[in-house]
Motif scaffolding. Sequence first.
Motif, PDB file in Angstrom:
ATOM      1  N   ALA A 111       1.183  -1.906   0.035  1.00  0.00           N
ATOM      2  CA  ALA A 111       0.444  -0.439  -0.319  1.00  0.00           C
ATOM      3  C   ALA A 111       0.539   1.072   0.099  1.00  0.00           C
ATOM      4  O   ALA A 111       0.779   2.413  -0.536  1.00  0.00           O
ATOM      5  N   ALA A 112       2.349   0.833   0.809  1.00  0.00           N
ATOM      6  CA  ALA A 112       2.749   1.883   0.713  1.00  0.00           C
ATOM      7  C   ALA A 112       3.182   2.149  -0.212  1.00  0.00           C
ATOM      8  O   ALA A 112       3.848   3.655  -1.082  1.00  0.00           O
ATOM      9  N   ARG A 171       1.002   4.122  -2.890  1.00  0.00           N
ATOM     10  CA  ARG A 171       0.563   5.424  -2.193  1.00  0.00           C
ATOM     11  C   ARG A 171       1.607   6.623  -3.397  1.00  0.00           C
ATOM     12  O   ARG A 171       1.710   7.877  -3.412  1.00  0.00           O
ATOM     13  N   THR A 172       2.898   5.979  -2.311  1.00  0.00           N
ATOM     14  CA  THR A 172       3.951   6.935  -3.701  1.00  0.00           C
ATOM     15  C   THR A 172       4.554   6.738  -4.621  1.00  0.00           C
ATOM     16  O   THR A 172       4.390   7.675  -5.666  1.00  0.00           O
ATOM     17  N   ALA A 199       1.623   9.189  -6.041  1.00  0.00           N
ATOM     18  CA  ALA A 199       1.921  10.344  -6.123  1.00  0.00           C
ATOM     19  C   ALA A 199       2.690  11.163  -6.841  1.00  0.00           C
ATOM     20  O   ALA A 199       2.844  12.042  -6.674  1.00  0.00           O
ATOM     21  N   LEU A 202      -7.579   1.593   0.598  1.00  0.00           N
ATOM     22  CA  LEU A 202      -6.880   2.578   0.017  1.00  0.00           C
ATOM     23  C   LEU A 202      -6.945   3.517  -1.330  1.00  0.00           C
ATOM     24  O   LEU A 202      -6.706   4.542  -1.320  1.00  0.00           O
ATOM     25  N   ARG A 203      -7.893   2.926  -2.065  1.00  0.00           N
ATOM     26  CA  ARG A 203      -8.508   3.401  -3.199  1.00  0.00           C
ATOM     27  C   ARG A 203      -9.196   5.418  -2.612  1.00  0.00           C
ATOM     28  O   ARG A 203      -9.077   6.331  -2.821  1.00  0.00           O
ATOM     29  N   LEU A 210      -6.824   7.854  -1.000  1.00  0.00           N
ATOM     30  CA  LEU A 210      -5.407   8.164  -2.099  1.00  0.00           C
ATOM     31  C   LEU A 210      -6.404   9.837  -2.236  1.00  0.00           C
ATOM     32  O   LEU A 210      -5.753  10.781  -3.214  1.00  0.00           O
ATOM     33  N   ALA A 228      -6.993   9.190  -7.126  1.00  0.00           N
ATOM     34  CA  ALA A 228      -7.793   7.849  -6.619  1.00  0.00           C
ATOM     35  C   ALA A 228      -7.703   7.319  -8.176  1.00  0.00           C
ATOM     36  O   ALA A 228      -7.784   5.980  -8.786  1.00  0.00           O
ATOM     37  N   PHE A 244      -5.605   4.744  -9.388  1.00  0.00           N
ATOM     38  CA  PHE A 244      -5.140   3.049  -9.235  1.00  0.00           C
ATOM     39  C   PHE A 244      -6.315   2.516  -9.951  1.00  0.00           C
ATOM     40  O   PHE A 244      -7.732   3.385  -9.633  1.00  0.00           O
ATOM     41  N   GLU A 277       7.037   2.974   4.512  1.00  0.00           N
ATOM     42  CA  GLU A 277       6.612   4.090   3.461  1.00  0.00           C
ATOM     43  C   GLU A 277       8.555   4.623   3.358  1.00  0.00           C
ATOM     44  O   GLU A 277       9.026   4.726   2.191  1.00  0.00           O
TER      45      GLU A 277
END
Length: 238
Positions: free
Chosen positions: A21-22, A25-26, A29, A47-48, A51, A55, A58, A206
């Motif tokens: 998940a990290a 996200r990274t 981004a 998770l979506r 975001l 989102a 994803f 992260e």
Amino acid sequence: MAGRLQDKVAIVTGASRGIGAAIVRTFVAEGAQVVGVARSGDALEALRAALGEAASRFVPRVADVTSAAAARDVVRETLERFGRIDILVNNAGVGHFAPVHELPEAAWDEMMAVNLKAPFLWSQAVLPHMMERRDGHIIMISSVAGTTTFVNGAGYCASKWGLMALADTLRQEVRPYELRVTAVCPGSVQTHFGGTPPRDYALRPEDVAHTVLEVAAAPRRVIYGTVIMRPLVPADQQ
């Protein structure tokens, strides 16, 4: 300002929590389009939602990472949607820890299937496309356990040592096609992996995602072979 992975297309397995998940996200981004694969549709949707505005970059996909058919389907669907795949992150993993004489056969089989067979299957599914394009990067999320052994970790270590061998061999095989293969090996991470509470100083998901980003965003002329990460242990706990 464009992100470091702007418009890159990535598939991330084990995407719904922890390190996966990290990484999602990274990558999102940094401008990537990410197909996140996991068993739990609810976790992927959570998770979506988290975001926010990102989102739209994803795509959640529920699949069994140990299934060759699922790997082929996700790769095909990703190519139909985006036209290419730049990065595959083989992140899905599982750990069971016990002495060899007490480790259940089912636990051994699950670790071999998820930690070793799955990266083989997903790499195999994506390689024809990457080889044809002569461009692509496969990143294996291995472990320090793939470089050193420890008591009660025979099955987990065996799966991760196998993953290291897979990554190293694959790196040699795809060199003529100008593809890159990297193994990232974190030490202890704050994910409650294997049911063991993490130490306060353990790496954060992260931290691993940051390293994976550095590897993925490196100039194309650069190949990171094996990256070993360990937490900085406070002096009073060494």
